[in-house]
Scaffold this active site. Structure first.
Site: not given
Length: 321
Positions: A155-157
């Site tokens: 999942i994105d930062k």
């Protein structure tokens, strides 16, 4: 955008490791290949010098042919970038606190905080989920190589929430197969700009590199791939809408791109959202539910995570206006 759809089945948000392919537009014709290719790679750690080495080695091709770094692109050229496997780099375990939701000999599920990168990359080898997992577990699957041990999906930062990792290769293959078949259950909670009038719906629009800025992604028929996002409205605040979302496909930045496409970008999104937005350290997107079939017991397991305090604060402020 298709309206009134009730289907909210399995989904996947893992980022695909595929070559970057694009067609040179008329406005890009005449540029040096090394400069254009560097501009198109969404990784600040990749330098122009490194891309020049890739071009010389054949990792970057134009119309199926190996050319020189100073090749001048032409309108209609098909450029394919296949970065070589990263050189072996010492990724060290780090004593970083992890919020472990579940763990056994095969799988670990964590609740990732906003702002934490999932795995190391060239030039960024510390402070990631992988560094923390290596200290906590000591045993992770090796299928994804030294930079991404145990990592099945990402999942994105600046997206918070549930993330699973595999502690052996058998578990990794089992979980990856479920992701590919879209049978992993994942539910996201998001806060979007604007008043979404439909209680639920489906966004069916292909996603690919943004033709105007290839470091970003956009809805596009040009090199776009099928992407389907289902949503249901949880609460409306007039100028913001709280949503539950599920992915039928797993394109990079899919929810963020799809919400921007329908005119309701995520609150706090520093890339796809407006400049005037809520005060949050990233997009208001949280992976709230994760369900999968266990690789050893074949039992269905499902976990949930509450919206993090920073996002809950923003929602509470909207409710109290």
């Amino acid at each position: 955008m298709k309206k009134g759809t009730d289907s909210m089945n399995g989904n996947s948000d893992y980022h695909e490791e595929e070559p970057l392919e694009f067609v040179v537009g008329a406005d890009e014709a005449g540029q040096r290949l090394d400069k254009l290719a560097t501009d198109c790679i969404a990784d600040e750690a990749v330098s122009r010098t490194q891309v020049q080495d890739w071009i010389r080695s054949g990792a970057v091709k134009v119309n199926g042919q190996t050319v020189k770094p100073n090749y001048r692109t032409a309108d209609g050229d098909i450029v394919v970038i296949q970065p070589p496997e990263p050189e072996q780099t010492a990724i060290l375990p780090e004593d970083i606190p992890l919020n472990v939701v579940y763990e056994d000999r095969d799988v670990i599920v964590i609740d990732k905080p906003r702002g934490m990168v999932v795995h190391p990359a060239p030039g960024h080898t510390s402070g990631t989920v992988v560094n923390a997992l290596m200290h906590h577990c000591r045993d992770l699957s090796g299928i994804n190589g030294q930079l991404r041990p145990g990592i099945v999906h990402r999942i994105d930062k600046d997206t918070s929430g549930l993330l699973m990792a595999a502690k052996n290769d058998r578990a990794h293959l089992w979980l990856a197969a479920q992701l590919k078949a879209h049978t992993v259950s994942r539910v996201y909670i998001a806060l979007a700009h604007g008043n979404i009038p439909h209680d639920r719906g489906t966004i069916d629009a292909p996603i690919g590199r943004d033709p105007k800025n290839r470091k970003l992604f956009a809805v596009t028929d040009r090199n776009g791939k099928d992407a389907v996002t289902h949503f249901a409205v949880l609460e409306r605040f007039g100028d913001f809408t709280l949503l539950e979302l599920q992915l039928e496909t797993g394109r990079t930045h899919q929810i963020r791109v799809h919400m921007k496409h329908i005119g309701h970008p995520l609150a706090g999104d520093p890339v796809y959202g407006p400049s005037r937005t809520v005060k949050l350290g990233g997009q208001a997107l949280h992976a709230a539910t994760l369900g999968f079939v266990h690789p050893a017991t074949e039992e269905y397991l499902e976990f949930s995570s509450p919206v993090p305090p920073d996002m809950e604060r923003v929602i509470a402020e909207l409710r109290s206006r």
